[in-house]
Structures are given as structure tokens and as C-alpha cells.
Design a protein around this motif. Structure first.
Motif, PDB file in Angstrom:
ATOM      1  N   SER A  38      -3.168 -16.930 -27.953  1.00 24.90           N
ATOM      2  CA  SER A  38      -3.715 -15.152 -28.041  1.00 24.90           C
ATOM      3  C   SER A  38      -5.254 -15.566 -27.992  1.00 24.90           C
ATOM      4  O   SER A  38      -5.563 -17.050 -28.697  1.00 24.90           O
ATOM      5  N   PRO A  42      -6.783  -9.372 -32.177  1.00 23.50           N
ATOM      6  CA  PRO A  42      -5.572  -7.849 -32.070  1.00 23.50           C
ATOM      7  C   PRO A  42      -4.343  -8.690 -30.922  1.00 23.50           C
ATOM      8  O   PRO A  42      -3.113  -8.023 -31.320  1.00 23.50           O
ATOM      9  N   GLU A  43      -4.459  -9.058 -30.259  1.00 24.87           N
ATOM     10  CA  GLU A  43      -3.224  -9.562 -29.204  1.00 24.87           C
ATOM     11  C   GLU A  43      -3.051 -10.886 -30.453  1.00 24.87           C
ATOM     12  O   GLU A  43      -0.992 -11.128 -30.602  1.00 24.87           O
ATOM     13  N   SER A  45      -1.987 -10.209 -33.975  1.00 23.77           N
ATOM     14  CA  SER A  45      -1.654  -9.657 -35.064  1.00 23.77           C
ATOM     15  C   SER A  45      -0.608  -8.407 -34.306  1.00 23.77           C
ATOM     16  O   SER A  45       0.064  -8.718 -35.038  1.00 23.77           O
ATOM     17  N   LYS A  46      -0.077  -8.306 -32.703  1.00 20.47           N
ATOM     18  CA  LYS A  46       0.465  -8.087 -32.707  1.00 20.47           C
ATOM     19  C   LYS A  46       1.693  -8.884 -32.230  1.00 20.47           C
ATOM     20  O   LYS A  46       3.070  -8.383 -32.332  1.00 20.47           O
ATOM     21  N   GLN A  47       1.909 -10.418 -31.736  1.00 14.69           N
ATOM     22  CA  GLN A  47       2.299 -11.441 -31.445  1.00 14.69           C
ATOM     23  C   GLN A  47       3.830 -12.276 -33.234  1.00 14.69           C
ATOM     24  O   GLN A  47       4.494 -11.704 -33.650  1.00 14.69           O
ATOM     25  N   GLU A  49       2.563  -9.741 -36.063  1.00 15.01           N
ATOM     26  CA  GLU A  49       4.256  -8.741 -36.593  1.00 15.01           C
ATOM     27  C   GLU A  49       5.394  -8.899 -36.220  1.00 15.01           C
ATOM     28  O   GLU A  49       6.406  -8.537 -36.157  1.00 15.01           O
ATOM     29  N   ARG A  50       5.439  -8.836 -34.303  1.00 18.80           N
ATOM     30  CA  ARG A  50       6.387  -8.979 -33.362  1.00 18.80           C
ATOM     31  C   ARG A  50       7.344  -9.758 -34.773  1.00 18.80           C
ATOM     32  O   ARG A  50       8.197 -10.199 -34.424  1.00 18.80           O
ATOM     33  N   GLU A  85      -1.196 -13.229 -41.724  1.00 22.66           N
ATOM     34  CA  GLU A  85      -2.069 -11.989 -41.184  1.00 22.66           C
ATOM     35  C   GLU A  85      -3.043 -12.307 -43.108  1.00 22.66           C
ATOM     36  O   GLU A  85      -3.687 -11.269 -42.219  1.00 22.66           O
TER      37      GLU A  85
END
Length: 115
Positions: A38, A42-43, A45-47, A49-50, A85
Motif C-alpha cells: 500500500s 487509508p489503504e 489500514s483497510k488491509q 483490518e481485513r 495498528e
């Protein structure tokens, strides 16, 4: 008629969970790769979280081998994800990726122990 179906499902439940665990692990690998690649927080953090959701799912599934070591590995992985995180929330993508690299090392270590 219900008894044979019930027995069949009991016999194949470990196989179903093994297949589910394999799928979750594959998705974790993909999320890790995408997070490391990434370019933005934001990108990332999205991954992340996944990856966290997949790790939580994997930790709830039964492991047919050394369950204690598996549980220990999943807990260590969660700690690494927590560190990544924290770095992401602090706004440091480089440090977040470094923390995620520790998660990858943890994964490799426990894969070695369990295989």
C-alpha cells in the motif's frame, strides 16, 4: 434418516474446518501482501483490518495439530497486528509496515513450528 446425515456431518466437520482455515490463511496472506504494497495509510489500514478480521476468524477455528502452539501463535500475531495498528494511527506508514513485517516473521516462525 436424520441420524445418517448427522453422523456424516460429524465425520466431515474437521475436514470442513480445515478447508475453512486454509481459505482464511490464504486471505490473510493476500491482505498482508496488499498492506505491505500500500502507498497510503487509508489503504494500509483497510488491509490491516481485513488481516485482523481473518486472524480473529482463524483463531476461533479448531486446529487439528498442536492446538496450544497454534493458539500461542495466533496471540503473538494479534500483538504484532496491534503494534502495526498503533503505528498506522500515529500516521507513520513506514513504521506500520515495519510492525507488519514482524507479524510476517511471527507467522513464519509458527508455521515452522506447526509443520
Amino acid at each position: 434418516m436424520i441420524a445418517p446425515i448427522f453422523c456424516f456431518s460429524l465425520l466431515h466437520a474437521p475436514l470442513a474446518q480445515a478447508g475453512e482455515l486454509k481459505q482464511v490463511m490464504k486471505d490473510m496472506k493476500s491482505a498482508m501482501r496488499e498492506a505491505m504494497g500500500s502507498a497510503t495509510l487509508p489503504e494500509f489500514s483497510k488491509q490491516l483490518e481485513r488481516l485482523r478480521l481473518d486472524a480473529q476468524s482463524a483463531s476461533r477455528l479448531a486446529y487439528s495439530g498442536d492446538a496450544a502452539t497454534y493458539k500461542q501463535g495466533m496471540q503473538a500475531l494479534q500483538q504484532n497486528l496491534d503494534a502495526a495498528e498503533r503505528e498506522a494511527k500515529a500516521g507513520d506508514l513506514t513504521a506500520a509496515k515495519s510492525a507488519l513485517q514482524l507479524a510476517d516473521r511471527t507467522k513464519r516462525h509458527y508455521h515452522h513450528l506447526l509443520n
